[in-house]
Design an enzyme around this catalytic site. Structure first.
Site, mmCIF file in Angstrom:
data_model
loop_
_atom_site.group_PDB
_atom_site.id
_atom_site.type_symbol
_atom_site.label_atom_id
_atom_site.label_comp_id
_atom_site.label_asym_id
_atom_site.label_seq_id
_atom_site.Cartn_x
_atom_site.Cartn_y
_atom_site.Cartn_z
ATOM 1 N N ILE A 219 6.284 0.358 9.857
ATOM 2 C CA ILE A 219 5.060 0.731 9.158
ATOM 3 C C ILE A 219 3.994 1.107 10.181
ATOM 4 O O ILE A 219 3.851 0.453 11.210
ATOM 5 C CB ILE A 219 4.557 -0.439 8.294
ATOM 6 C CG1 ILE A 219 5.574 -0.763 7.185
ATOM 7 C CG2 ILE A 219 3.196 -0.134 7.676
ATOM 8 C CD1 ILE A 219 5.215 -1.988 6.369
ATOM 9 N N GLU A 243 14.520 -0.796 8.003
ATOM 10 C CA GLU A 243 13.983 -1.726 7.009
ATOM 11 C C GLU A 243 13.263 -0.944 5.905
ATOM 12 O O GLU A 243 13.523 -1.112 4.726
ATOM 13 C CB GLU A 243 13.021 -2.677 7.711
ATOM 14 C CG GLU A 243 12.356 -3.715 6.851
ATOM 15 C CD GLU A 243 11.399 -4.559 7.676
ATOM 16 O OE1 GLU A 243 11.881 -5.357 8.507
ATOM 17 O OE2 GLU A 243 10.168 -4.405 7.509
#
Length: 445
Positions: A219, A243
């Site tokens: 992220i 992920e």
């Protein structure tokens, strides 16, 4: 008894379903797009008839009614294992507790250590074989539902069915109650446009990637910028083992970079544990046989991902100290996010044949007015700062000023390498601190 008949027998209104919650219960909402909307509202409606209800979640993507409608926490107490933007604001107001854990171990932690009285989770509509897809959020969903004493599924007609490699669905025979209702569009999380500094960092990383690499992007703005650079590069035959499935990967797919043909495991398939991005990403993974959703203990296993040669992992951090310790989740006592899977991917890239792991940050902090404040490379962490990646696991650390490979380096060599990629305005000060801490040699400069 047909599955459709069983479905009707277990169907309840949200208000009826939440009546099973009793005083003192642990209620689990899952995470991200699996967190229920209708059941959250119905449970919040019971705030005057319940007491001491603890609710767990993770990376909430919409406001939670059990929190918003009980700001004095007379009934509900919310906990999260990873703070997104919304939960960070709750945490700073004292309305959210943080649960530290390594994301990879979450399924095992639920199965062996955590109490779940009632699990409420959003899923895709049931298929003809009686299965509900966990859709865009595999994560630890199966483990949570297996551990729960009562399972309530909220069918969200907007959630797509996805294909999986393991634990990507639940059968109606394992469900106690089902609720239906209208839902709005799925929440989206679009990355902002990368800054010039982000692009300077990203370009250095892309220069280190080879054809046939398998990519993980975390992220943040730098991983997103890396995706943009790769899409514009000459790289080819890339794979995905990540992920988070995000718009950065969708950009790579549209540019023809993704084939998954060089992977040693899950060959030909993109592997992920949750998807969060634009509606284009959600449509891309929906019933797409080129994608496999796995639980997080598979996706984030360093040993599994390292079976792919040239595993490249790219993640953000908050600060690094001159010893090579990395904090990616806090600044002092201020909790910003969580441990997540960063250390797992750092390790997986190191173990992979030809693999590399990059931890990225701009060299300085900026305020909202773009004023520079302090160096992100510090002599030592301030009190309360959490070490996400220990110095013994340090690999590539990257700023806009360069890249430092810390593997096998002594303390003074690390200090020298890190000071060289710090902002020039802070280098002299960092040298003085390194000398004071006896990790500097006069021959360094």
């Amino acid at each position: 008894m047909t599955f459709r008949y069983e479905y009707q027998q277990k169907l309840r209104s949200p208000e009826e379903a939440v009546r099973v919650v009793k005083n003192g219960d642990w209620v689990d909402f899952g995470c991200t797009l699996s967190m229920p909307e209708l059941l959250d509202k119905a449970l919040a409606d019971r705030k005057d008839t319940l007491s001491n209800i603890r609710v767990r979640g993770l990376l909430a993507v919409r406001p939670l009614q059990v929190v918003e409608r009980d700001p004095e926490q007379k009934t509900f107490h919310y906990e999260s294992t990873y703070l997104g933007n919304y939960e960070r604001k709750l945490y700073e107001k004292g309305l959210c507790d943080f649960v530290p854990l390594d994301y990879r171990w979450k399924p095992m932690i639920y199965r062996n250590h955590i109490i779940v009285d009632v699990a409420m989770m959003s899923v895709a509509p049931m298929d003809d074989d009686g299965y509900f897809s966990f859709s865009l959020t595999n994560s630890a969903s199966k483990a949570i539902l297996e551990k729960s004493k009562i399972v309530i599924l909220e069918v969200n007609e907007k959630l797509p069915k996805v294909f999986g490699g393991k634990d990507e669905k639940i059968h109606i025979s394992d469900v106690n109650y089902i609720v239906e209702g209208e839902h709005g569009p799925l929440p989206e999380m679009r990355a902002g446009e990368p800054s010039d500094l982000d692009l300077r960092i990203a370009k250095q990383i892309v220069d280190q990637i080879e054809d046939g690499s398998t990519i993980e992007l975390g992220i943040g703005s730098v991983p997103s910028a890396v995706g943009k650079f790769i899409a514009q590069s000459d790289l080819k035959d890339l794979g995905i083992h990540t992920e988070l499935m995000s718009d950065a990967f969708y950009d790579l797919y549209r540019s023809g970079k993704i084939t998954n043909s060089k992977k040693n495991i899950d060959k030909g398939k993109s592997v992920w544990t949750f998807a969060l991005g634009s509606h284009e990403v959600y449509e891309w993974v929906a019933e797409n046989r080129d994608h496999l959703s796995y639980p997080v203990d598979y996706v984030n296993s360093p040993e599994i991902m390292a079976l792919n040669d040239k595993m490249i992992t790219i993640n953000n951090c908050v600060e690094a100290d001159l010893f090579g310790q990395v904090s990616s989740e806090s600044s002092g006592f201020r909790q910003i996010s969580g441990t997540g899977g960063q250390l797992d991917f750092l390790t997986g890239g190191f173990l992979s044949k030809g693999g590399k792991s990059f931890i990225c940050m701009t060299s300085t902090y900026f305020d909202k007015k773009e004023n520079r404040h302090k160096s992100r490379i510090v002599p030592a962490f301030q009190s309360g700062t959490i070490v996400s990646d220990p110095r013994s696991c340090a690999y590539f650390i990257v700023t806009e000023w360069g890249m430092a490979n810390l593997i096998g380096k002594s303390t003074w060599e690390r200090a020298e390498s890190l000071i060289q990629i710090a902002h020039p305005d802070f280098r002299d000060e960092l040298v003085k601190e390194a000398e004071k801490n006896k990790i500097w040699r006069k021959s360094n400069r």
